[in-house]
Motif scaffolding. Structure first.
Motif, PDB file in Angstrom:
ATOM      1  N   PRO A 106       0.885  -1.113  -0.528  1.00  0.00           N
ATOM      2  CA  PRO A 106      -0.329  -0.267  -0.356  1.00  0.00           C
ATOM      3  C   PRO A 106       1.154   1.003  -0.043  1.00  0.00           C
ATOM      4  O   PRO A 106       0.591   2.420  -0.778  1.00  0.00           O
ATOM      5  N   ASP A 107       1.642   1.469   0.714  1.00  0.00           N
ATOM      6  CA  ASP A 107       2.550   2.065   0.589  1.00  0.00           C
ATOM      7  C   ASP A 107       4.067   3.003  -0.667  1.00  0.00           C
ATOM      8  O   ASP A 107       3.434   3.610  -1.013  1.00  0.00           O
ATOM      9  N   GLY A 108       3.519   1.830  -1.144  1.00  0.00           N
ATOM     10  CA  GLY A 108       4.399   1.361  -2.112  1.00  0.00           C
ATOM     11  C   GLY A 108       3.376   1.877  -3.214  1.00  0.00           C
ATOM     12  O   GLY A 108       3.755   3.172  -4.119  1.00  0.00           O
ATOM     13  N   TYR A 109       2.490   1.898  -3.241  1.00  0.00           N
ATOM     14  CA  TYR A 109       1.351   2.391  -4.127  1.00  0.00           C
ATOM     15  C   TYR A 109       1.203   4.050  -4.096  1.00  0.00           C
ATOM     16  O   TYR A 109       0.893   4.467  -5.529  1.00  0.00           O
ATOM     17  N   THR A 110       0.626   4.373  -3.073  1.00  0.00           N
ATOM     18  CA  THR A 110       0.893   6.137  -2.936  1.00  0.00           C
ATOM     19  C   THR A 110       1.520   6.439  -3.238  1.00  0.00           C
ATOM     20  O   THR A 110       1.741   6.741  -4.231  1.00  0.00           O
ATOM     21  N   ARG A 111       3.556   6.366  -3.069  1.00  0.00           N
ATOM     22  CA  ARG A 111       4.201   6.635  -4.099  1.00  0.00           C
ATOM     23  C   ARG A 111       3.830   6.844  -5.090  1.00  0.00           C
ATOM     24  O   ARG A 111       4.310   7.982  -6.059  1.00  0.00           O
ATOM     25  N   VAL A 112       3.834   6.078  -5.836  1.00  0.00           N
ATOM     26  CA  VAL A 112       3.919   5.502  -7.044  1.00  0.00           C
ATOM     27  C   VAL A 112       2.974   6.752  -7.305  1.00  0.00           C
ATOM     28  O   VAL A 112       2.545   7.358  -8.787  1.00  0.00           O
ATOM     29  N   ILE A 113       1.479   6.405  -6.541  1.00  0.00           N
ATOM     30  CA  ILE A 113       0.252   7.614  -7.642  1.00  0.00           C
ATOM     31  C   ILE A 113       0.669   8.322  -7.263  1.00  0.00           C
ATOM     32  O   ILE A 113       0.527   9.917  -8.240  1.00  0.00           O
ATOM     33  N   GLU A 114       1.635   9.294  -6.232  1.00  0.00           N
ATOM     34  CA  GLU A 114       1.543  10.804  -5.608  1.00  0.00           C
ATOM     35  C   GLU A 114       3.234  10.666  -7.404  1.00  0.00           C
ATOM     36  O   GLU A 114       3.161  12.374  -7.678  1.00  0.00           O
TER      37      GLU A 114
END
Length: 329
Positions: A194-202
């Motif tokens: 989830p944190d990795g995905y959040t960084r990618v979306i940002e």
């Protein structure tokens, strides 16, 4: 007749030689410590990879997984821009060079390649490993601090893999903006958490704001339809497990699955997939359930049955992360 050159097989062979003379217990301890460090708070100014033994152990353990994840992302990108081949490639925070190996697996042949990283032992081992790949013989391995002060030369392709998690939020923003200013095309890969995905979306949002078009995995450049906090977009790449993997993790399987999130964006004209399979297909008797991200944008589950004929056969062969429907021959 000589067998075709395989970057994946050549990389595995080169990595196997890294641990010669390094006691298995020493290698396992180095990997355990480094994994704990990577999972901790934002690193200090000191490089995480301290010496050649650290780098050798960690490269043998992690480089195959990074290679497979980045290769999957680059191949999805290449399908969206099929006539394009990068003439130059900068790998930011590239360490031992997994991403540049993945690029040669996607677009064979030589190009202008630069790897930037702060850890000199990682660059040194990356340089040694790269001698096994003819396409990488002229790669520049440059020591550079990955953060707010990083200066990037223009490049056709810039990759940033498993790097954003090591930076503070302000430095991530500055780095993505610097990459956007320098690159024609950008591929960012992070762990499939989830944190990795959040960084990618940002990062994705900043690239779109900077004028980039999303090539993959999304079939659109609009906002992600996933409701924050309810789910995350990630994919899986199969990785052959080395003897070091088995020493550290135990078990007897010859493979493991690397979960990753990514975004590929470009200033080029692009034809994204009509839809993307965003979960492992569920194969049942006479039917296949596919979870799709579509152009609208929206998330939808579709059921493909035997009555769909050739499409049903394609659905049974479909994999997590594939474009849907498949291109006709």
């Amino acid at each position: 007749m000589n067998a075709p050159f395989s970057p994946a097989d050549t990389l595995r062979a080169a990595l196997a030689g890294l641990l010669d003379g390094l006691p298995p217990k020493r290698a396992a301890q180095a990997v355990d410590r480094l994994i704990a460090n990577y999972r901790g708070a934002t690193p200090t100014d000191a490089p995480i990879l301290r010496d050649r033994a650290d780098v050798a152990a960690y490269a043998a353990y992690r480089m195959p997984a990074t290679f497979e994840a980045v290769r999957a992302a680059l191949e999805a990108f290449a399908q969206a821009v099929p006539e394009w081949v990068p003439a130059s490639h900068v790998d930011v925070g590239g360490g031992t060079g997994a991403a540049i190996w993945a690029a040669t697996a996607t677009w064979p042949g030589e190009r202008d390649v630069t790897v930037l990283d702060w850890a000199e032992p990682a660059l040194a081992i990356g340089r040694d490993i790269a001698t096994a790949n003819p396409a990488l013989k002229n790669t520049r391995w440059q020591r550079a601090r990955i953060g707010s002060a990083l200066a990037l030369d223009p490049a056709d392709l810039v990759t940033v893999s498993y790097v954003l998690n090591e930076l503070t939020a302000p430095d991530r923003t500055i780095l993505v903006d610097a990459v956007a200013a320098a690159a024609q095309s950008v591929v960012i890969v992070e762990p499939g958490t989830p944190d990795g995905y959040t960084r990618v979306i940002e990062a994705r949002d900043r690239l779109v704001t900077a004028g980039f078009r999303i090539a993959a995995p999304c079939p659109h450049s609009a906002a992600c339809p996933i409701v924050p906090g309810t789910d995350w977009c990630h994919f899986s790449a199969r990785v052959s497990r080395s003897s070091l993997h088995r020493q550290i993790k135990g078990g007897s399987l010859a493979y493991e699955d690397e979960k990753f999130s990514y975004v590929a964006a470009t200033r080029l004209p692009v034809t994204p997939a009509p839809a993307r399979v965003v979960r492992k297909p569920q194969i049942r008797k006479g039917q296949v359930l596919l979870d799709l991200c579509e152009t609208e944008p929206s998330l939808r589950r579709t059921t493909v049955t035997k009555r769909h004929g050739d499409l049903y056969k394609a659905a049974r062969d479909a994999d997590w992360g594939d474009a849907w429907p498949p291109e006709s021959d």
